[in-house]
Design an enzyme around this catalytic site. Structure first.
Site, PDB file in Angstrom:
ATOM      1  N   SER A 139      39.890  28.972   1.990  1.00  0.00           N
ATOM      2  CA  SER A 139      41.191  28.688   2.604  1.00  0.00           C
ATOM      3  C   SER A 139      41.559  27.236   2.378  1.00  0.00           C
ATOM      4  O   SER A 139      40.696  26.395   2.085  1.00  0.00           O
ATOM      5  CB  SER A 139      41.110  28.967   4.115  1.00  0.00           C
ATOM      6  OG  SER A 139      42.253  28.505   4.794  1.00  0.00           O
ATOM      7  N   TYR A 152      37.872  28.089  12.964  1.00  0.00           N
ATOM      8  CA  TYR A 152      38.062  28.761  11.678  1.00  0.00           C
ATOM      9  C   TYR A 152      37.946  27.767  10.528  1.00  0.00           C
ATOM     10  O   TYR A 152      37.308  28.043   9.511  1.00  0.00           O
ATOM     11  CB  TYR A 152      39.430  29.430  11.676  1.00  0.00           C
ATOM     12  CG  TYR A 152      39.822  30.106  10.389  1.00  0.00           C
ATOM     13  CD1 TYR A 152      39.300  31.352  10.043  1.00  0.00           C
ATOM     14  CD2 TYR A 152      40.736  29.508   9.522  1.00  0.00           C
ATOM     15  CE1 TYR A 152      39.684  31.980   8.864  1.00  0.00           C
ATOM     16  CE2 TYR A 152      41.119  30.129   8.345  1.00  0.00           C
ATOM     17  CZ  TYR A 152      40.584  31.360   8.021  1.00  0.00           C
ATOM     18  OH  TYR A 152      40.957  31.978   6.855  1.00  0.00           O
ATOM     19  N   LYS A 156      35.472  27.699   7.177  1.00  0.00           N
ATOM     20  CA  LYS A 156      35.959  27.720   5.800  1.00  0.00           C
ATOM     21  C   LYS A 156      35.471  26.502   5.018  1.00  0.00           C
ATOM     22  O   LYS A 156      35.239  26.583   3.811  1.00  0.00           O
ATOM     23  CB  LYS A 156      37.479  27.828   5.776  1.00  0.00           C
ATOM     24  CG  LYS A 156      37.982  29.199   6.201  1.00  0.00           C
ATOM     25  CD  LYS A 156      37.396  30.317   5.344  1.00  0.00           C
ATOM     26  CE  LYS A 156      37.887  31.680   5.721  1.00  0.00           C
ATOM     27  NZ  LYS A 156      37.350  32.764   4.845  1.00  0.00           N
TER      28      LYS A 156
END
Length: 243
Positions: A139, A152, A156
């Protein structure tokens, strides 16, 4: 089984592809695009194989957090030449929230350790089938963060580093490792987020083009390209994503 390689570069045409988290979103788009590009076979991994509704694929029970599921998948899909580590989860919230530690652990299990489990399990399969490719979905959050998706972003960033490490270790067996980075994509996961979004089909097309070009990293949209360029030309500057 024959792996189709052009000048050492993996081609989707005639490849045998495994996609994790293939029942919806980007995973569904990967499976559909692989079929459209002429893949010999596409295994569509999902925790509930009944949730895989795409015609032409082979549903496969695969929870990336289940060693038993992974072992069974290796047994069932011994002809795989391309593994797409797409399965992922996201939770909203900052790192100082009361449940931040539990949430981060849960996301790490899927977004990092899940990728590691699948990669380790299928590395010998890829080697036996000529080397093949790993495509790991990361990402733009590999490099930027925001309070809304702080945990998150941690996962990533770790997934990006994990991909780099896997690339170094798998180079000896001629396995290509490609890391995909992108910003928001129009999927169930991003519903309610008022930001510009790419279509899953656009992201997947960019990823497969990069895979077939022998790339190691693909920045699949303009925002991601700008962020990576900003990190390159302004070292030491920390960027914060807009909420």
């Amino acid at each position: 089984m024959t792996t189709i390689i052009l000048k050492g570069i993996m081609k989707i045409h005639h490849a045998t592809v495994l996609v994790t988290g293939a029942n919806r979103g980007i995973g569904h788009a990967f499976a559909k695009a692989a079929l459209a590009r002429g893949a010999r076979k596409v295994y569509a991994g999902a925790r509930d194989p009944k949730s895989v509704t795409l015609p032409g694929v082979t549903p496969l029970r695969l929870d990336v957090n289940s060693p038993a599921d992974i072992a069974a998948a290796v047994e069932a899909a011994g002809d795989v030449t391309v593994v797409i580590n797409n399965a992922g989860v996201a939770q909203f919230g900052g790192l100082l929230a009361a449940d931040a530690e539990a949430g981060l652990r849960q996301q790490m299990e899927t977004n990092v350790f899940g990728v590691l489990r699948i990669s380790r399990a299928f590395a010998p399969v890829l080697a036996a089938n000529g080397g093949g490719s790993l495509l790991n979905v990361a990402s733009v959050a590999s490099w930027i963060t925001s309070p809304a998706l702080a945990g998150y972003a941690v996962t990533k960033s770790a997934a990006w580093s994990l991909s780099n490490g896997l690339r170094n270790e798998l180079r000896a067996q001629s396995t290509q490792v490609l890391t995909l980075h992108m910003a928001f994509v129009d999927t169930d996961m991003t519903q309610g987020i008022a930001m510009p979004k790419s279509s899953p089909e656009h992201i997947v097309a960019r990823a497969f083009d990069a895979l077939e070009a022998g790339a190691e990293e693909v920045l699949a949209d303009e925002l991601t390209q700008q962020v990576k360029l900003g990190l390159s030309v302004r070292p030491g500057v920390y960027l914060q994503a807009r909420e």
